[in-house]
Design a protein around this motif. Structure first.
Motif, PDB file in Angstrom:
ATOM      1  N   VAL A   1      -4.550  -2.255   0.811  1.00  0.00           N
ATOM      2  CA  VAL A   1      -4.540  -1.621  -0.508  1.00  0.00           C
ATOM      3  C   VAL A   1      -4.742  -0.110  -0.373  1.00  0.00           C
ATOM      4  O   VAL A   1      -4.108   0.686  -1.075  1.00  0.00           O
ATOM      5  N   GLU A   2      -5.618   0.304   0.545  1.00  0.00           N
ATOM      6  CA  GLU A   2      -5.846   1.738   0.763  1.00  0.00           C
ATOM      7  C   GLU A   2      -4.559   2.427   1.212  1.00  0.00           C
ATOM      8  O   GLU A   2      -4.253   3.547   0.793  1.00  0.00           O
ATOM      9  N   GLU A   3      -3.793   1.743   2.049  1.00  0.00           N
ATOM     10  CA  GLU A   3      -2.537   2.325   2.529  1.00  0.00           C
ATOM     11  C   GLU A   3      -1.468   2.328   1.442  1.00  0.00           C
ATOM     12  O   GLU A   3      -0.640   3.252   1.365  1.00  0.00           O
ATOM     13  N   ILE A   4      -1.482   1.324   0.590  1.00  0.00           N
ATOM     14  CA  ILE A   4      -0.560   1.323  -0.551  1.00  0.00           C
ATOM     15  C   ILE A   4      -0.812   2.550  -1.424  1.00  0.00           C
ATOM     16  O   ILE A   4       0.112   3.225  -1.869  1.00  0.00           O
ATOM     17  N   ALA A   5      -2.094   2.844  -1.669  1.00  0.00           N
ATOM     18  CA  ALA A   5      -2.456   3.934  -2.573  1.00  0.00           C
ATOM     19  C   ALA A   5      -2.051   5.306  -2.048  1.00  0.00           C
ATOM     20  O   ALA A   5      -1.933   6.258  -2.825  1.00  0.00           O
TER      21      ALA A   5
END
Length: 396
Positions: A315-319
């Motif tokens: 999720v951090e990388e998606i953001a």
């Protein structure tokens, strides 16, 4: 387009939220003393509001109304008379017992389209059986096909059944709108069972069984029926990648990337049909290749052969992903810390627009009732009688 939303939780409200992204005027109705549980479920933002509600309630006006009897029912009728659509996802029979089933609603507005979402549909032997999204994931076969062969069935990491139902609900609404505009039908009922929406997308096991006598089984990091090379692999520096090929030509490029000419030209892999008989050999070759190299090395070799290997994003990388940011797929509102996924799909002439996050209960009660012709004295009287809630609406 005006939508009256009597739905709660995810499936029905997501249908309305998807349409709200493209300009639909959604009025979400909650009982004065019983709000949508999504306001409280899960983590809270810095203002104490559930972050799930912030996105499911996006772009919607909120009306606090006891619509089941008396003057509250009269207000619902006025709303329905001026609406295009009504969305509900109660158990079958709830609307009918309150005297506002499809027959009554169509008497008020013959052109009204009604989306009815329920666990198993409005009819059949399981009509009255309670259900949540996970029950639908089980019934659709999704859980059975997810996990390792020697392990238990598994659910995906997001509400797949409810979310798919939201998409299918929006599709059903727009098909009904098209039929209405073409004069084929006036208002009609869209009867949507949550399990059916995943079943429709999970359909290939049925023809595989009935047409080819094959029964797909869960297969861990591989596909249940690996008819083409693919799987999930971990690089030497600890990064998970999914590798896939969609046809004979792309499969040959993938094999050449991981095993050179010797693997790609092996007669066992001349066609996808032959390759599927030896998929364990292919999987092991791909696993050995990826496991012995860093992410950068794998990406470079796959790029050289025009093969597909995609990093699994957190999720951090998606953001922070450059492509996602470039597409404008994560959006924010001034004064809000919470960001959400923006309108999808991207339309060239009539793109969607994100206006606000989920509002407090009853935030728009006063303005909605004024639009219906109620003056402030009548609104106050309705509030005192318990038919209407005005919490959060005084600013309007």
């Amino acid at each position: 387009m005006k939508i009256i939303e009597l739905g709660h939780v995810i499936a029905g409200p997501l249908s309305a939220a998807l349409l709200s992204d493209f300009g639909a005027d959604v009025i979400k109705i909650e009982a004065p003393n019983r709000t949508d549980m999504m306001r409280e479920l899960g983590p809270k933002a810095d203002d104490g509001t559930g972050v799930w509600w912030k996105t499911l309630g996006r772009n919607k006006k909120t009306l606090s109304l006891n619509w089941k009897s008396g003057k509250g029912r009269d207000i619902l009728r006025k709303l329905v008379e001026g609406a295009d659509l009504l969305v509900e996802n109660f158990r079958p029979g709830v609307l009918e017992r309150a005297g506002v089933g499809p027959d009554a609603l169509h008497e008020w507005n013959p052109d009204l389209i009604i989306l009815r979402v329920s666990g198993y549909g409005q009819d059949g032997p399981m009509r009255d059986v309670p259900a949540f999204g996970r029950a639908a994931e089980a019934m659709s076969g999704l859980a059975h096909l997810t996990g390792y062969p020697d392990g238990p069935p598994m659910h995906p990491g997001f509400p797949a059944a409810d979310s798919t139902t939201g998409l299918m609900g929006a599709l059903g609404i727009m098909i009904a709108v098209f039929a209405r505009e073409k004069g084929i039908a006036r208002g009609q009922v869209v009867d949507l069972a949550v399990f059916e929406t995943l079943l429709r997308l999970m359909e290939y096991p049925v023809p595989a069984l009935t047409g080819a006598n094959l029964s797909p089984q869960r297969n861990g990091l591989r596909q249940p029926m690996d008819f083409a090379p693919g799987g999930m692999f971990r690089t030497a520096d600890g990064v998970w990648l999914t590798v896939s090929a969609g046809g004979a030509e792309t499969a040959q490029r993938l094999l050449r990337a991981v095993g050179g000419d010797a693997l790609a030209d092996d007669p066992r892999f001349a066609t996808l049909a032959e390759m599927s008989q030896h998929m364990t050999v292919v999987f092991d070759a791909m696993n050995d290749f990826v496991a012995q190299r860093t992410l950068a090395e794998v990406e470079a070799e796959f790029a050289r052969h025009d093969a597909v290997a995609s990093r699994v994003l957190s999720v951090e990388e998606i953001a922070t992903n450059e492509q996602i940011r470039h597409r404008g797929d994560i959006v924010s509102v001034e004064g809000e810390q919470t960001q959400v996924i923006g309108p999808v799909p991207h339309l060239s002439v009539t793109p969607g627009a994100f206006r606000w996050l989920g509002r407090p209960p009853g935030a728009d009660s006063r303005s909605i009732l004024r639009d219906l012709g109620y003056d402030d004295d009548r609104i106050t009287a309705l509030c005192e009688a318990g038919f209407v809630g005005l919490d959060g609406s005084e600013a309007n």
